[in-house]
Write a protein that holds these residues in place. Structure first.
Motif, PDB file in Angstrom:
ATOM      1  N   MET B 138       0.820  -1.208   0.000  1.00  0.00           N
ATOM      2  CA  MET B 138       0.000   0.000   0.000  1.00  0.00           C
ATOM      3  C   MET B 138       0.850   1.252   0.000  1.00  0.00           C
ATOM      4  O   MET B 138       0.510   2.258  -0.632  1.00  0.00           O
ATOM      5  N   LYS B 139       1.969   1.183   0.725  1.00  0.00           N
ATOM      6  CA  LYS B 139       2.879   2.336   0.709  1.00  0.00           C
ATOM      7  C   LYS B 139       3.358   2.571  -0.717  1.00  0.00           C
ATOM      8  O   LYS B 139       3.461   3.699  -1.183  1.00  0.00           O
ATOM      9  N   PHE B 140       3.694   1.465  -1.396  1.00  0.00           N
ATOM     10  CA  PHE B 140       4.200   1.548  -2.750  1.00  0.00           C
ATOM     11  C   PHE B 140       3.159   2.126  -3.691  1.00  0.00           C
ATOM     12  O   PHE B 140       3.466   2.881  -4.611  1.00  0.00           O
ATOM     13  N   LEU B 141       1.880   1.750  -3.445  1.00  0.00           N
ATOM     14  CA  LEU B 141       0.840   2.251  -4.325  1.00  0.00           C
ATOM     15  C   LEU B 141       0.278   3.586  -3.874  1.00  0.00           C
ATOM     16  O   LEU B 141      -0.595   4.132  -4.531  1.00  0.00           O
ATOM     17  N   GLY B 142       0.725   4.058  -2.732  1.00  0.00           N
ATOM     18  CA  GLY B 142       0.344   5.402  -2.332  1.00  0.00           C
ATOM     19  C   GLY B 142      -0.855   5.525  -1.416  1.00  0.00           C
ATOM     20  O   GLY B 142      -1.446   6.596  -1.327  1.00  0.00           O
ATOM     21  N   VAL B 143      -1.221   4.447  -0.725  1.00  0.00           N
ATOM     22  CA  VAL B 143      -2.339   4.551   0.213  1.00  0.00           C
ATOM     23  C   VAL B 143      -1.813   5.019   1.567  1.00  0.00           C
ATOM     24  O   VAL B 143      -0.742   4.615   1.997  1.00  0.00           O
ATOM     25  N   ASP B 144      -2.604   5.845   2.222  1.00  0.00           N
ATOM     26  CA  ASP B 144      -2.127   6.428   3.468  1.00  0.00           C
ATOM     27  C   ASP B 144      -2.699   5.698   4.669  1.00  0.00           C
ATOM     28  O   ASP B 144      -3.606   6.181   5.331  1.00  0.00           O
ATOM     29  N   LEU B 145      -2.154   4.503   4.948  1.00  0.00           N
ATOM     30  CA  LEU B 145      -2.631   3.792   6.132  1.00  0.00           C
ATOM     31  C   LEU B 145      -1.404   3.366   6.916  1.00  0.00           C
ATOM     32  O   LEU B 145      -0.520   2.719   6.378  1.00  0.00           O
ATOM     33  N   GLU B 197     -12.493   2.616   1.938  1.00  0.00           N
ATOM     34  CA  GLU B 197     -12.407   4.077   1.991  1.00  0.00           C
ATOM     35  C   GLU B 197     -11.047   4.555   1.529  1.00  0.00           C
ATOM     36  O   GLU B 197     -10.928   5.535   0.791  1.00  0.00           O
ATOM     37  N   GLU B 198     -10.014   3.807   1.962  1.00  0.00           N
ATOM     38  CA  GLU B 198      -8.684   4.206   1.548  1.00  0.00           C
ATOM     39  C   GLU B 198      -8.407   3.816   0.116  1.00  0.00           C
ATOM     40  O   GLU B 198      -7.682   4.497  -0.611  1.00  0.00           O
ATOM     41  N   LEU B 199      -8.975   2.680  -0.300  1.00  0.00           N
ATOM     42  CA  LEU B 199      -8.638   2.177  -1.621  1.00  0.00           C
ATOM     43  C   LEU B 199      -9.340   2.926  -2.741  1.00  0.00           C
ATOM     44  O   LEU B 199      -8.899   2.887  -3.883  1.00  0.00           O
ATOM     45  N   ASP B 200     -10.454   3.598  -2.408  1.00  0.00           N
ATOM     46  CA  ASP B 200     -11.194   4.274  -3.457  1.00  0.00           C
ATOM     47  C   ASP B 200     -10.388   5.378  -4.111  1.00  0.00           C
ATOM     48  O   ASP B 200     -10.711   5.842  -5.195  1.00  0.00           O
ATOM     49  N   LYS B 201      -9.331   5.786  -3.397  1.00  0.00           N
ATOM     50  CA  LYS B 201      -8.534   6.853  -3.974  1.00  0.00           C
ATOM     51  C   LYS B 201      -7.607   6.348  -5.060  1.00  0.00           C
ATOM     52  O   LYS B 201      -6.929   7.127  -5.728  1.00  0.00           O
ATOM     53  N   LEU B 202      -7.561   5.005  -5.228  1.00  0.00           N
ATOM     54  CA  LEU B 202      -6.630   4.459  -6.213  1.00  0.00           C
ATOM     55  C   LEU B 202      -7.354   4.092  -7.497  1.00  0.00           C
ATOM     56  O   LEU B 202      -8.564   4.051  -7.560  1.00  0.00           O
ATOM     57  N   GLN B 203      -6.545   3.748  -8.501  1.00  0.00           N
ATOM     58  CA  GLN B 203      -7.156   3.244  -9.729  1.00  0.00           C
ATOM     59  C   GLN B 203      -7.653   1.826  -9.513  1.00  0.00           C
ATOM     60  O   GLN B 203      -7.280   1.156  -8.557  1.00  0.00           O
ATOM     61  N   ILE B 204      -8.457   1.371 -10.459  1.00  0.00           N
ATOM     62  CA  ILE B 204      -9.137   0.080 -10.306  1.00  0.00           C
ATOM     63  C   ILE B 204      -8.140  -1.073 -10.210  1.00  0.00           C
ATOM     64  O   ILE B 204      -8.251  -1.928  -9.344  1.00  0.00           O
ATOM     65  N   GLN B 205      -7.115  -1.106 -11.074  1.00  0.00           N
ATOM     66  CA  GLN B 205      -6.223  -2.268 -11.065  1.00  0.00           C
ATOM     67  C   GLN B 205      -5.479  -2.379  -9.748  1.00  0.00           C
ATOM     68  O   GLN B 205      -5.332  -3.447  -9.180  1.00  0.00           O
ATOM     69  N   LYS B 206      -5.030  -1.223  -9.229  1.00  0.00           N
ATOM     70  CA  LYS B 206      -4.273  -1.269  -7.983  1.00  0.00           C
ATOM     71  C   LYS B 206      -5.163  -1.707  -6.840  1.00  0.00           C
ATOM     72  O   LYS B 206      -4.740  -2.414  -5.930  1.00  0.00           O
ATOM     73  N   LYS B 207      -6.436  -1.280  -6.900  1.00  0.00           N
ATOM     74  CA  LYS B 207      -7.362  -1.689  -5.850  1.00  0.00           C
ATOM     75  C   LYS B 207      -7.477  -3.198  -5.838  1.00  0.00           C
ATOM     76  O   LYS B 207      -7.459  -3.825  -4.778  1.00  0.00           O
TER      77      LYS B 207
END
Lengths: 211, 235
Positions: B138-145, B197-207
């Motif tokens: 998630m850090k790599f993909l940019g999620v803030d958790l 909630e956190e993943l919605d900020k990403l694109q579909i494939q990364k999710k």
């Protein structure tokens, strides 16, 4: 070697430079106190007395913490003997893989005591590490008694009788360790500090049912 | 209560000492920082819960469709839950799997101790290893958790297994498979809905990468559970 040093016994060998304890120049009083020189029976009897004294506190759990002040001198001989006895009793009685059982019980007992103490420390309790490991180890004594009892009366006891004996031993162990440990725990987090102790003794007692 | 007052003054003293130390030797900060995770003080802030908090958090896991959990733990993720829920599960697996195999007529039976190391390895690797992998991804993909929030989330999701383990005592195969499937659905939903909630900020494939990791690990956990611990007992 200079004369002005009163080297404490036993530590003569462990100082920075190599020194020998100079017996010829010590006075009579010092020689009598030297525990390295006393007969082996004396040392053994002293340690056994200490263990029995602590066991008496486990057998008759006392709720007042002030009475347990002498127990602050922690020792690990008692827990070692009790854990070996428990592991051997449970290991002998199993038909297969008795070495795995021995090892697992040993690890659960020592690892479990360490983890419970660290948990209490992390939750803000005022526990001293070895004192708590010592108390948890000594309080395994009732479970030991139950294991030995079930070993000798194996064929006479059905499942429910074993359950009752082991249940009584578990309650006894938990109660006596709580009488020491609960005073050292953080007030508002008492339940979550004490729950691991409960789980630990439950784990050890459960094995006794299956002997 | 004396202990409480002592705690506070100790902490204040420690805080004062720490601030003065920081002012004095800035150069040593990095040295103490690299091994800080080996000290007890590093983990103390993560044990700042009472039993009511723990019960509330466990209750939150049984209602997977309410994405409330991260708000519950926000600012106060705890490590007590993950560690001790898994310890309880190890005990329950050993106890109930052995109880299942007791047969009053057979003479030569002994308990299977191999469940203990197997369960320990399985549960702790999944409860702590998966969050590490997830947090890195998630850090790599940019999620803030934060890392500890992921561990807390994952550890509490294991509490679905508590009632399931107790119910696994029964010998009926169909019932066992049903509750295993229910457990898998419950915990996967819980994790996905809370991460949504956190993943919605990403694109579909990364999710879907993250959802895929989560679902795979849960599936392997539950399958292992059924096939190794509570497999079919021949009557």
């Amino acid at each position: 070697m200079t004369d002005n040093q009163q080297v404490p016994f036993g530590s003569g060998m462990f100082q920075g430079q190599a020194k020998f304890v100079d017996y010829a120049h010590m006075n009579q009083q010092e020689v009598q106190v030297n525990t390295l020189d006393e007969p082996v029976m004396d040392t053994l009897l002293r340690d056994i007395n200490m263990i029995l004294y602590k066991l008496s506190y486990v057998i008759i759990p006392r709720m007042k913490e002030t009475q347990g002040r002498k127990l602050r001198n922690w020792d690990l001989w008692g827990p070692l003997l009790l854990s070996l006895l428990l592991a051997m009793t449970l290991g002998i009685n199993s038909n297969q893989s008795s070495d795995t059982i021995f090892g697992t019980i040993f690890i659960i007992m020592w690892g479990g005591s360490a983890v419970i103490t660290v948990n209490a420390k992390l939750l803000g309790g005022q526990v001293s590490f070895f004192q708590s490991v010592c108390v948890l180890g000594y309080c395994v004594f009732p479970i030991n008694v139950a294991a030995v009892l079930i070993t000798f009366l194996q064929s006479y006891l059905g499942f429910f009788l074993r359950l009752i004996i082991v249940g009584a031993a578990f309650l006894w162990s938990t109660f006596s360790s709580l009488s020491f440990m609960s005073s050292m725990m953080n007030e508002e987090k008492k339940v979550i500090s004490v729950y691991p102790i409960f789980l630990f003794y439950m784990f050890l007692s459960w094995f006794c049912i299956f002997i | 209560m004396d202990f409480g007052i002592q705690n506070q003054t100790d902490e204040q003293q420690q805080a004062n000492k720490e601030s003065s130390n920081q002012n004095v030797n800035e150069g040593n900060k990095k040295q103490s920082g690299c091994c800080a995770f080996l000290t007890v003080e590093f983990y103390t802030p993560y044990f700042n819960v009472t039993e009511n908090d723990v019960i509330q958090r466990i209750q939150g896991t049984f209602l997977p469709l309410k994405p409330d959990f991260l708000n519950l733990i926000r600012g106060n993720p705890d490590l007590w839950g993950p560690i001790w829920i898994n310890a309880t599960l190890i005990f329950m697996i050993t106890a109930i799997a052995n109880l299942r195999q007791i047969d009053e007529e057979k003479e030569n039976q002994s308990f299977v101790i191999s469940y203990v190391p197997q369960a320990t390895a399985l549960l702790y690797i999944i409860a702590f290893g998966t969050p590490i992998v997830l947090a890195a991804v998630m850090k790599f993909l940019g999620v803030d958790l934060s890392f500890f929030q992921t561990i807390c989330l994952y550890g509490y999701s294991m509490s679905t297994l508590l009632p399931i383990t107790i119910l696994c005592y029964f010998q009926n195969e169909l019932f066992l498979w049903l509750i295993i499937v229910y457990g898998f659905a419950n915990s996967s939903l819980f994790l996905i809905v809370n991460l949504k909630e956190e993943l919605d900020k990403l694109q579909i494939q990364k999710k879907y990468i993250i959802i895929g990791i989560v679902v795979t690990m849960q599936l392997s956990l539950y399958l292992f559970y059924k096939l190794v611990f509570f497999s079919y007992v021949t009557e």
